[in-house]
Design a protein around this motif. Structure first.
Motif, PDB file in Angstrom:
ATOM      1  N   ALA A  92       7.248 -43.535  49.033  1.00 50.29           N
ATOM      2  CA  ALA A  92       6.597 -42.472  48.267  1.00 50.29           C
ATOM      3  C   ALA A  92       7.584 -41.936  47.231  1.00 50.29           C
ATOM      4  O   ALA A  92       8.794 -42.047  47.391  1.00 50.29           O
ATOM      5  CB  ALA A  92       6.150 -41.345  49.190  1.00 50.29           C
ATOM      6  N   THR A  93       7.054 -41.344  46.166  1.00 57.86           N
ATOM      7  CA  THR A  93       7.885 -40.796  45.102  1.00 57.86           C
ATOM      8  C   THR A  93       8.336 -39.391  45.471  1.00 57.86           C
ATOM      9  O   THR A  93       7.534 -38.572  45.915  1.00 57.86           O
ATOM     10  CB  THR A  93       7.104 -40.764  43.773  1.00 57.86           C
ATOM     11  N   ALA A  94       9.623 -39.130  45.271  1.00 51.71           N
ATOM     12  CA  ALA A  94      10.177 -37.797  45.534  1.00 51.71           C
ATOM     13  C   ALA A  94      10.959 -37.352  44.304  1.00 51.71           C
ATOM     14  O   ALA A  94      11.418 -38.175  43.512  1.00 51.71           O
ATOM     15  CB  ALA A  94      11.077 -37.835  46.753  1.00 51.71           C
ATOM     16  N   ARG A  95      11.103 -36.031  44.165  1.00 56.42           N
ATOM     17  CA  ARG A  95      11.868 -35.469  43.049  1.00 56.42           C
ATOM     18  C   ARG A  95      12.946 -34.541  43.600  1.00 56.42           C
ATOM     19  O   ARG A  95      12.747 -33.868  44.616  1.00 56.42           O
ATOM     20  CB  ARG A  95      10.934 -34.685  42.128  1.00 56.42           C
ATOM     21  N   TRP A  96      14.092 -34.509  42.906  1.00 60.11           N
ATOM     22  CA  TRP A  96      15.182 -33.644  43.314  1.00 60.11           C
ATOM     23  C   TRP A  96      15.996 -33.255  42.094  1.00 60.11           C
ATOM     24  O   TRP A  96      15.851 -33.827  41.024  1.00 60.11           O
ATOM     25  CB  TRP A  96      16.071 -34.342  44.355  1.00 60.11           C
ATOM     26  N   THR A  97      16.855 -32.251  42.306  1.00 63.38           N
ATOM     27  CA  THR A  97      17.751 -31.794  41.248  1.00 63.38           C
ATOM     28  C   THR A  97      19.150 -32.279  41.582  1.00 63.38           C
ATOM     29  O   THR A  97      19.667 -32.006  42.660  1.00 63.38           O
ATOM     30  CB  THR A  97      17.735 -30.254  41.139  1.00 63.38           C
TER      31      THR A  97
END
Length: 194
Positions: A92-97
């Protein structure tokens, strides 16, 4: 290929009135090749093993886990069981800083059916790029030993193969010398003094 008699240990180093210069040269070649083979194998193996272990230790120090959020609901259905097996994990696609403040995204293995926005762990390098989880110290030691062992065997094969080729040439030369001497002295054996 020359005919060989029974195996006698260290025959090249024993005194023998029939031993020729070519036999002495071959004895030193064999000793040199085995010494070089062992040294090359040990040096190549240990240096590669240390290099691999140092690189993996550097990864353990530099790579950091961050909390990422799923950008979408993970495919599949969630199970009631809290423990999720590897087979029940999906991409699955995840986003982070990243540490520098830039926004990043990537594909991660997460439990099937995880909700959008669910926290997941992502490992990043010093530049914020996604990487795999670093290996543990014991896994790094095993990996370094295996890679170092293969490098040592490959490194040792070079002088061993070169030595075998050199011994083959020496043997061909020795056979040619025997043929020349046989052609010269062989006919004299049929003469009798009379």
């Amino acid at each position: 290929m020359a005919l060989r008699g029974p195996k006698v240990w260290l025959w090249r180093w024993r005194r023998n009135p029939l031993k020729r210069r070519a036999d002495r040269v071959e004895a030193w070649v064999v000793l040199g090749v085995w010494t070089l083979t062992v040294l090359t194998g040990v040096l190549a193996g240990t240096s590669v093993s240390r290099s691999v272990e140092d690189g993996l230790a550097r990864e353990r120090v530099e790579w950091r886990p961050l909390v990422a959020r799923l950008a979408e609901r993970a495919p599949g259905t969630a199970t009631e069981n809290a423990r999720v097996s590897r087979a029940e994990q999906v991409w699955a696609t995840a986003r982070w800083t990243a540490a520098d403040g830039s926004r990043r995204s990537g594909q991660l293995r997460v439990p099937a059916g995880s909700a959008a926005g669910a926290p997941v762990t992502v490992w990043t390098d010093s530049e914020g790029r996604q990487v795999t989880r670093p290996v543990t110290a014991s896994q790094a030691r095993v990996r370094a030993l295996l890679i170092g062992g293969v490098a040592g065997l490959c490194g040792a094969a070079v002088p061993l193969i070169a030595g075998r080729a050199l011994r083959g040439r020496l043997e061909c030369r020795r056979i040619d010398q025997w043929d020349a001497e046989w052609a010269r002295f062989g006919p004299m054996w049929g003469r009798t003094a009379g």
